[in-house]
Motif scaffolding. Sequence first.
Motif, PDB file in Angstrom:
ATOM      1  N   ALA A  66       0.811  -1.214   0.000  1.00  0.00           N
ATOM      2  CA  ALA A  66       0.000   0.000   0.000  1.00  0.00           C
ATOM      3  C   ALA A  66       0.848   1.269   0.000  1.00  0.00           C
ATOM      4  N   GLU A  67       2.122   1.139   0.398  1.00  0.00           N
ATOM      5  CA  GLU A  67       2.994   2.307   0.459  1.00  0.00           C
ATOM      6  C   GLU A  67       3.786   2.526  -0.831  1.00  0.00           C
ATOM      7  N   LEU A  68       3.649   1.655  -1.822  1.00  0.00           N
ATOM      8  CA  LEU A  68       4.399   1.801  -3.067  1.00  0.00           C
ATOM      9  C   LEU A  68       4.057   3.128  -3.747  1.00  0.00           C
ATOM     10  N   MET A  69       5.077   3.750  -4.304  1.00  0.00           N
ATOM     11  CA  MET A  69       4.868   4.996  -5.038  1.00  0.00           C
ATOM     12  C   MET A  69       4.354   4.676  -6.435  1.00  0.00           C
ATOM     13  N   ARG A  70       3.417   5.475  -6.897  1.00  0.00           N
ATOM     14  CA  ARG A  70       2.828   5.291  -8.227  1.00  0.00           C
ATOM     15  C   ARG A  70       2.733   6.652  -8.913  1.00  0.00           C
ATOM     16  N   THR A  71       3.158   6.693 -10.170  1.00  0.00           N
ATOM     17  CA  THR A  71       3.164   7.931 -10.940  1.00  0.00           C
ATOM     18  C   THR A  71       1.907   8.018 -11.801  1.00  0.00           C
ATOM     19  N   ALA A  72       1.355   9.207 -11.910  1.00  0.00           N
ATOM     20  CA  ALA A  72       0.162   9.415 -12.737  1.00  0.00           C
ATOM     21  C   ALA A  72       0.477   9.095 -14.194  1.00  0.00           C
ATOM     22  N   ALA A  73      -0.538   8.657 -14.924  1.00  0.00           N
ATOM     23  CA  ALA A  73      -0.349   8.147 -16.289  1.00  0.00           C
ATOM     24  C   ALA A  73       0.249   9.175 -17.230  1.00  0.00           C
ATOM     25  N   GLU A  74      -0.095  10.457 -17.100  1.00  0.00           N
ATOM     26  CA  GLU A  74       0.370  11.475 -18.047  1.00  0.00           C
ATOM     27  C   GLU A  74       1.474  12.357 -17.470  1.00  0.00           C
ATOM     28  N   ARG A  75       2.050  11.952 -16.383  1.00  0.00           N
ATOM     29  CA  ARG A  75       3.079  12.786 -15.751  1.00  0.00           C
ATOM     30  C   ARG A  75       4.275  13.003 -16.673  1.00  0.00           C
ATOM     31  N   TRP A  76       4.634  12.019 -17.477  1.00  0.00           N
ATOM     32  CA  TRP A  76       5.823  12.099 -18.317  1.00  0.00           C
ATOM     33  C   TRP A  76       5.775  13.269 -19.297  1.00  0.00           C
ATOM     34  N   ALA A  77       4.566  13.678 -19.705  1.00  0.00           N
ATOM     35  CA  ALA A  77       4.426  14.751 -20.701  1.00  0.00           C
ATOM     36  C   ALA A  77       4.465  16.136 -20.069  1.00  0.00           C
ATOM     37  N   ASP A  78       4.477  16.209 -18.744  1.00  0.00           N
ATOM     38  CA  ASP A  78       4.421  17.504 -18.064  1.00  0.00           C
ATOM     39  C   ASP A  78       5.507  17.637 -17.011  1.00  0.00           C
ATOM     40  N   THR A  79       6.668  17.070 -17.265  1.00  0.00           N
ATOM     41  CA  THR A  79       7.774  17.166 -16.323  1.00  0.00           C
ATOM     42  C   THR A  79       9.069  17.391 -17.090  1.00  0.00           C
ATOM     43  N   SER A  80      10.012  18.067 -16.434  1.00  0.00           N
ATOM     44  CA  SER A  80      11.326  18.261 -17.052  1.00  0.00           C
ATOM     45  C   SER A  80      12.263  17.109 -16.741  1.00  0.00           C
ATOM     46  N   ARG A  81      11.838  16.183 -15.876  1.00  0.00           N
ATOM     47  CA  ARG A  81      12.658  15.020 -15.538  1.00  0.00           C
ATOM     48  C   ARG A  81      12.058  13.798 -16.221  1.00  0.00           C
ATOM     49  N   VAL A  82      12.541  13.519 -17.424  1.00  0.00           N
ATOM     50  CA  VAL A  82      11.995  12.411 -18.210  1.00  0.00           C
ATOM     51  C   VAL A  82      12.909  11.200 -18.010  1.00  0.00           C
ATOM     52  N   ASP A  83      12.574  10.402 -17.001  1.00  0.00           N
ATOM     53  CA  ASP A  83      13.335   9.205 -16.686  1.00  0.00           C
ATOM     54  C   ASP A  83      12.391   8.209 -16.027  1.00  0.00           C
ATOM     55  N   PHE A  84      12.923   7.253 -15.266  1.00  0.00           N
ATOM     56  CA  PHE A  84      12.067   6.218 -14.676  1.00  0.00           C
ATOM     57  C   PHE A  84      11.091   6.777 -13.640  1.00  0.00           C
ATOM     58  N   THR A  85      11.373   7.947 -13.086  1.00  0.00           N
ATOM     59  CA  THR A  85      10.429   8.529 -12.133  1.00  0.00           C
ATOM     60  C   THR A  85       9.140   8.971 -12.817  1.00  0.00           C
ATOM     61  N   ALA A  86       9.151   9.091 -14.147  1.00  0.00           N
ATOM     62  CA  ALA A  86       7.955   9.499 -14.882  1.00  0.00           C
ATOM     63  C   ALA A  86       7.162   8.307 -15.414  1.00  0.00           C
ATOM     64  N   TRP A  87       7.616   7.080 -15.145  1.00  0.00           N
ATOM     65  CA  TRP A  87       6.889   5.907 -15.630  1.00  0.00           C
ATOM     66  C   TRP A  87       5.651   5.651 -14.758  1.00  0.00           C
ATOM     67  N   PRO A  88       4.500   5.462 -15.364  1.00  0.00           N
ATOM     68  CA  PRO A  88       3.325   5.057 -14.578  1.00  0.00           C
ATOM     69  C   PRO A  88       3.372   3.560 -14.281  1.00  0.00           C
ATOM     70  N   ALA A  89       2.577   3.131 -13.321  1.00  0.00           N
ATOM     71  CA  ALA A  89       2.469   1.700 -13.016  1.00  0.00           C
ATOM     72  C   ALA A  89       1.544   1.059 -14.037  1.00  0.00           C
ATOM     73  N   ARG A  90       2.056   0.036 -14.720  1.00  0.00           N
ATOM     74  CA  ARG A  90       1.269  -0.637 -15.772  1.00  0.00           C
ATOM     75  C   ARG A  90       1.257  -2.135 -15.551  1.00  0.00           C
ATOM     76  N   GLY A  91       0.346  -2.818 -16.244  1.00  0.00           N
ATOM     77  CA  GLY A  91       0.219  -4.256 -16.125  1.00  0.00           C
ATOM     78  C   GLY A  91      -1.112  -4.645 -15.496  1.00  0.00           C
ATOM     79  N   GLY A  92      -1.466  -5.907 -15.663  1.00  0.00           N
ATOM     80  CA  GLY A  92      -2.763  -6.383 -15.194  1.00  0.00           C
ATOM     81  C   GLY A  92      -2.834  -6.742 -13.725  1.00  0.00           C
ATOM     82  N   ARG A  93      -1.696  -6.672 -12.986  1.00  0.00           N
ATOM     83  CA  ARG A  93      -1.708  -7.082 -11.582  1.00  0.00           C
ATOM     84  C   ARG A  93      -1.113  -6.011 -10.664  1.00  0.00           C
ATOM     85  N   THR A  94      -1.308  -4.752 -11.041  1.00  0.00           N
ATOM     86  CA  THR A  94      -0.792  -3.659 -10.220  1.00  0.00           C
ATOM     87  C   THR A  94      -1.539  -3.532  -8.900  1.00  0.00           C
TER      88      THR A  94
END
Length: 676
Positions: free
Chosen positions: A290-318
């Motif tokens: 429950a404490e895992l950090m999760r990034t919003a789906a469109e964060r990558w398009a609105d940040t100057s730091r385009v790296d793994f911190t901008a990846w959203p959580a994906r997959g069928g078992r998140t």
Amino acid sequence: MPIHQPQQRTDVLIDRTGVQQAEAALVEHYPRLVRLAYVVLPPALGRHRRVLTAHAVVQRALPAAASRNQSPRVPAQSRRTGAPAGAEPAPQGASADRGPSGAAYGWVRQRVLRAALAHERRPRWWPGRLPAPAALRPAVPVVWGLRLFPRAGGVDELALDRALSAVDGPVRAAFALHLLEGLDESGVRELLAGAGAADPAGAVRRAARLGRPDRAGAQAMLRSGEFDPCTVQTRPSDLLRRRHRVRAAAVAAALCVVAGGMAVAVEEGARGGGEDRAPAGVFAPVLDPAELMRTAAERWADTSRVDFTAWPARGGRTDDDGLLGRALRAWAGPPESARVSATPGTFTVPPAQPPRLLFAGEVDGAAVVLFHDGGVRVVRYAEPLSGSGGAALDFARTDDADVTTGAAVVVSRTGDGARFLLAPWIDAPTTRDLLAPDTPGRPLEVGPDGVTAAVARPASGGACETWPVLQLRSSERIVENHAFLVTDLGDLAPVHLTYTPKPGRGAPARQPREATSTEALVAWARTACSLRTLAGSGVRSVNNWAFAEQKLPEGRASADWLCTRADTWRGPGRVLVQFLAPAASPTEPAAVVADRDDTALCSRFGQHVLAGTHWRADSGRWYVLAAGSRAVTRIEASGAVRGAAGGPTFAVRAPRDADVELTASLREGGRLTAVH
């Protein structure tokens, strides 16, 4: 009466050498020497003892009786191999070359080899805990409570390890000296003889049969993590045995502190109780799904730091807390059944804060979870959906990742293929073959969760006939017309490939650019197969720098000189200088004329390079060719052939095996020696 002069022995001339030079060579090439010792030591020692013994052998290589101010008397150095001709040669004092071909390194290498071979001659009945002769005596490092193992390799590495286990120490030594140290047969025989081997010639003949028919693949495997005792995994030793051994002491210690413990408990009770200070309480938030950090789906398009911190959580078992909890607990304390791997320089310790969830889903018959740990690591957990196989836990460094080096992660490997999880900013991915530069890329299918279809992996051994790469394009929402290449070298993060064009006349120095142009693809077509030697070494990016073009003697044809630099995530780099002579095939491999580890050459901190090679013209005549980078104004040759030429290129007639020293003058002043 004639006077007879005393006979002079040329192989026992006495030199004095400073221990400082030998120590400097040992420290500079420590990983190389420990790997050599590890390969030569008897496999019967077991992987844990062999790791520790390899380090001990190298650390004890310096003479114990010698101090920094007093040098031992030792025989003179053999000129051919940089190693002693007889018993223990020495470097030439303060002027000794500490490089792999230098006298100081050769002297240390022979002492390491002699000590490693001594373990082969130890009697089988020798008790491991009794005092031993100096060459066999246990020494630091000593590890209590842990078992150390090099990274597990694949089937090919395991087969090579078994083949080495079936031969004796001198054969393993000959095999390693040829493939790891680059010595020829005569040099190997001479070094083995100096190290006390009984039949050096026979060892060389038997070693020549190992690794056939793919000696290049065997060389790459010897340089892999399977044979690297400097990059190890840890496991606890026999916990039950340790408990039995310390139980009596623990009981006695408990009696000593029980009164104090009771007093503390009474005091805490009087204060109304205390907080739970159990380790589980400390790590509970970190290991709570429950404490895992999760990034919003469109964060990558609105940040100057385009790296793994901008990846959203994906997959069928998140949202599968059971799977996520198992992955986090395995990270905190891997079970015995788990297979753990890590790229060199990557820590496997538990996270200090809740990691970021990148992916959780099912891929190729396994439940896979990907975490990103505070900008430093990507961690992959995989457990089989059926069967009794154990889980796998893989760690890779990703600090300072960017749009290209943070664009993809390997999510699954099966057989000869791999699937990637692509960054959310990747549009229209394709695949192409580096050995087919004229063939356009083919579209790559990507699922809604960002996982690609299986992509062929470069073959680690055998014939190098294809080299698959991903050609990715960044979304125009962050950058326009930006396509780039990445390739799979066995780590979680694929390697970014770039290209630096030939120097322009009067133009400023060129900078690395994406390897998607025709010129770049043509250069990579002839150098792609050299990437095999970098597999599994934690490489971040590889750049092909075309530092010179040379018109060849006896005609109008030209050749190119490339410096292929591999930068690792942990910092050190490796350089291959390659000579691209005219060829009938656009994919004919270039000739590697220099190979240097842990160097700044061909980077922004090492912008000057000089290299040379022997070349045979169509007429049958042999030449020494040399070329330097754009700041080279004059090249000189000395030794078996002498000559000089103004400018960044040089050619002179010379015998095929002529020993030539090359130096160059730089425009800003200073001298440059050729890289080997």
